[in-house]
Design an enzyme around this catalytic site. Structure first.
Site, PDB file in Angstrom:
ATOM      1  CG  PHE A   6     -60.328  63.290  52.531  1.00  0.00           C
ATOM      2  CD1 PHE A   6     -60.005  62.171  51.805  1.00  0.00           C
ATOM      3  CD2 PHE A   6     -61.662  63.499  52.847  1.00  0.00           C
ATOM      4  CE1 PHE A   6     -60.973  61.266  51.409  1.00  0.00           C
ATOM      5  CE2 PHE A   6     -62.643  62.605  52.458  1.00  0.00           C
ATOM      6  CZ  PHE A   6     -62.298  61.485  51.740  1.00  0.00           C
ATOM      7  CD  GLU A   7     -59.621  67.873  49.088  1.00  0.00           C
ATOM      8  OE1 GLU A   7     -59.309  69.063  49.282  1.00  0.00           O
ATOM      9  OE2 GLU A   7     -60.757  67.510  48.758  1.00  0.00           O
ATOM     10  N   GLY A   8     -54.195  65.876  51.389  1.00  0.00           N
ATOM     11  CA  GLY A   8     -52.959  66.267  52.046  1.00  0.00           C
ATOM     12  C   GLY A   8     -53.061  66.038  53.540  1.00  0.00           C
TER      13      GLY A   8
END
Length: 650
Positions: free
Chosen positions: A421-423
């Site tokens: 998630f998110e990178g």
């Protein structure tokens, strides 16, 4: 793929550089740490909320706990969906407006309070944390707070606060961490008064149930339009928007994540956030603070793991004594407890720094996300091992045969996504490494430019020598070599001295890497990843020590216990740091790259013999898409209907 956008490595790099924040207007503890400096004063004394804010947070958490006692996480897990009444309850409490200013109907709570809410709801079911986090950390509220106009805030924030769920649409079937390949377009129409969106977005968390969307799309460059990736607020029920799929995952069974098609979706120009071409920068800036939600969620699950490990390891008896008293299990319990203390410290410190606004926390937030995601996964895995077969068994199965419904396997599944998630962790290491070597790249100039000629490199070398002539001597000696430094920290002082010495050692090794590989350093991802991992561990050690001292000052009894936990963590982390330093120059990176290339070229396909791959023939690795109207049923639905007066109703 019909809509695949071809870009060169140089173009992708240029877009990434253009989109990152290049200035450093405020101090950064982590940035200094990578440069060989240990500015303890930036984090000590350990920052804390005001008494009034703390009381307000505690009062809210009491109400939240009362509501969550009526929520059954197993219902979400079995149905793979959050019941409407659960969402309604969260909305009535104000959970969708926790970080929204009070003038727009929100609760205007701090990052610290927000994270404590996420910790609590996540331990009921991780999908609840994902719902709230995706809405407030990367959905409509945060980008508008950062870059929205007064009119945009007035129009949209009250709705978000009341429970109009928002989603963030960036990823595409062929676009993940490389946004330069983005194919979704936003074409100016109506003499520039509107844009027409076209594209397909993948993994749209909250997208299935959203009222409002933040959509990233590329505006073509033309007269009067600077073009580039841009951000728009879009009504989710706009004509031309179709939720074509609700995705299913290994974990987060209740997450409302889908595939959204946009075909000739008209968006007024007033819904453009910032300027054309600012979309990626807005997204990255949003994530600087938004990433702090994932460490909180991971820490909440890790705390739950500690409780389960403690209770089970006392109850379960093998070979004449509780399993927790056997050294093999005791080491796991120690790791879980010590790591929990550091996770808590990292989340609290990063969040309070975000609230105070005195520091640039882009590196701290990224380190917190990376380190917390990795360590919480290890905690979950160790818990599963402690529970043995019961850890692998589902809570529903345990309950069916009369045992306590402990959802360990679910916790492990739910934790795993945090490393993506998110990178992803790999991308996070590269992003952090870029910031960590920023001063070196600035000093090196054309030395780090792969296209520079010998004359340019010679000129750059002359310029860099001035920077390094002043900087390198400062890395030889520091306060960490003095036995009395940081003595106010008592037994923990030795660990802070270790951080100070290691910070200088880290900076020296970074310089050695720059000198050895110059422009090729960016390709040495193993080296850079270890540099970042060392920095993350040093940050965690610092946070743990400073927090323990703050607890000792406030309450000597609790402080003594905090010191014990911090001591154990620091010793464990020190071993990891020393191993990472050794691996900087003694590793298998080169042979790994050579072997991987041979594998990719099919040199060892005989190793794959004797198996069946039943996925063959089921579809392409990456689904193609064509612009045009959807041929699928629209799976969009709403939890709540939020009226213009911002009242939430079923």
């Amino acid at each position: 793929m019909a809509q695949q956008t071809q870009v060169t490595e140089e173009q992708a790099r240029a877009l990434a550089e253009e989109s990152r924040e290049s200035g450093w207007d405020k101090p950064s503890f982590a940035k200094e740490l990578f440069l060989g400096r240990f500015p303890l004063g930036l984090i000590h004394p350990f920052p804390k909320p005001s008494d009034a804010e703390e009381a307000r947070t505690e009062a809210f958490l009491v109400k939240l706990r009362e509501f969550l006692d009526t929520v059954d996480g197993s219902v979400i897990e079995r149905a793979a969906q959050i019941p409407d009444e659960y969402v309604k309850g969260l909305a009535e409490l104000g959970c969708f407006g926790l970080k929204i200013p009070s003038e727009y109907g929100g609760l205007n709570m701090s990052q610290v309070a927000y994270n404590r809410v996420l910790m609590m709801v996540t331990t009921v079911h991780s999908s609840l944390g994902a719902l709230l986090s995706a809405h407030q950390s990367i959905g409509v509220p945060e980008p508008l707070k950062l870059a929205g106009t007064a009119e945009q805030k007035r129009r949209f924030l009250p709705r978000c606060a009341a429970g109009a769920i928002s989603a963030f649409l960036l990823t595409e079937p062929d676009v993940g961490s490389d946004p330069a390949r983005m194919a979704s377009t936003a074409t100016p129409i109506d003499d520039g008064q509107a844009y027409e969106l076209e594209g397909v977005k993948l993994w749209t968390t909250n997208g299935v149930v959203a009222d409002l969307l933040v959509v990233m799309a590329r505006v073509p460059r033309s007269e009067g339009h600077r073009g580039g990736i841009s951000a728009f607020v879009v009504e989710a029920d706009s004509p031309g928007i179709t939720v074509e799929r609700r995705n299913k995952f290994m974990g987060l069974r209740g997450i409302e994540n889908g595939v959204t098609r946009l075909h000739r979706v008209r968006v007024p120009k007033d819904n453009l956030i910032g300027r054309e071409g600012d979309g990626l920068k807005i997204a990255l800036t949003t994530l600087n603070a938004g990433r702090l939600s994932l460490p909180a969620i991971a820490t909440g699950v890790a705390k739950q793991a500690l409780k389960i490990a403690r209770e089970w390891s006392v109850e379960r008896v093998q070979w004449g004594k509780p399993v927790g008293q056997h050294e093999a299990v005791a080491s796991k319990i120690s790791f879980i407890a010590a790591t929990n203390y550091a996770l808590d410290a990292v989340v609290e410190l990063s969040s309070q720094m975000a609230d105070e606004g005195r520091n640039d926390i882009r590196i701290e937030a990224a380190l917190a996300k990376l380190w917390s995601s990795e360590m919480a996964c290890l905690v979950g895995d160790e818990l599963l091992q402690i529970r043995g077969g019961r850890g692998y068994e589902t809570a529903e199965s345990l309950a069916a045969r009369g045992e306590r419904a402990v959802p360990v396997e679910q916790m492990v599944r739910d934790l795993r996504i945090n490393r993506i998630f998110e990178g992803s962790s790999e991308i996070m290491r590269l992003l952090i490494a870029r910031e960590a070597v920023d001063a070196h790249l600035t000093a090196a100039g054309d030395l780090a430019n792969p296209k520079a000629d010998l004359r340019q490199k010679a000129a750059a070398a002359a310029g860099a020598s001035g920077f390094y002539a002043k900087w390198l001597p400062k890395l030889v000696f520091g306060e960490g070599q003095l036995p009395t430094t940081y003595r106010e920290f008592g037994a923990l002082a030795t660990h802070l001295r270790f951080v100070e010495r290691s910070s200088r050692k880290l900076a020296r090794n970074t310089f050695y890497g720059m000198a050895r590989w110059q422009a090729s350093l960016e390709k040495k991802q193993g080296f850079l990843g270890r540099i970042v991992d060392i920095g993350a561990e040093l940050f965690a050690i610092s946070a743990a020590c400073v927090r323990a001292e703050a607890q000792r000052t406030a309450d000597p009894v609790e402080g003594e216990q905090a010191y014990e936990l911090a001591e154990a963590f620091c010793q464990q982390a020190t071993l990891r740091v020393e191993a990472l330093f050794d691996a900087l120059w003694s590793n298998t990176d080169s042979i790994d790259v050579r072997l991987a290339n041979d594998v990719l070229e099919g040199r060892y396909t005989w190793l794959e013999q004797g198996i069946l791959d039943q996925s063959e023939g089921t579809g392409p690795w990456i689904a193609s898409w064509e612009p045009g109207p959807s041929t699928e049923a629209n799976l969009a639905r709403r939890f709540l209907t939020v009226s213009p007066s911002s009242e939430a109703k079923l």
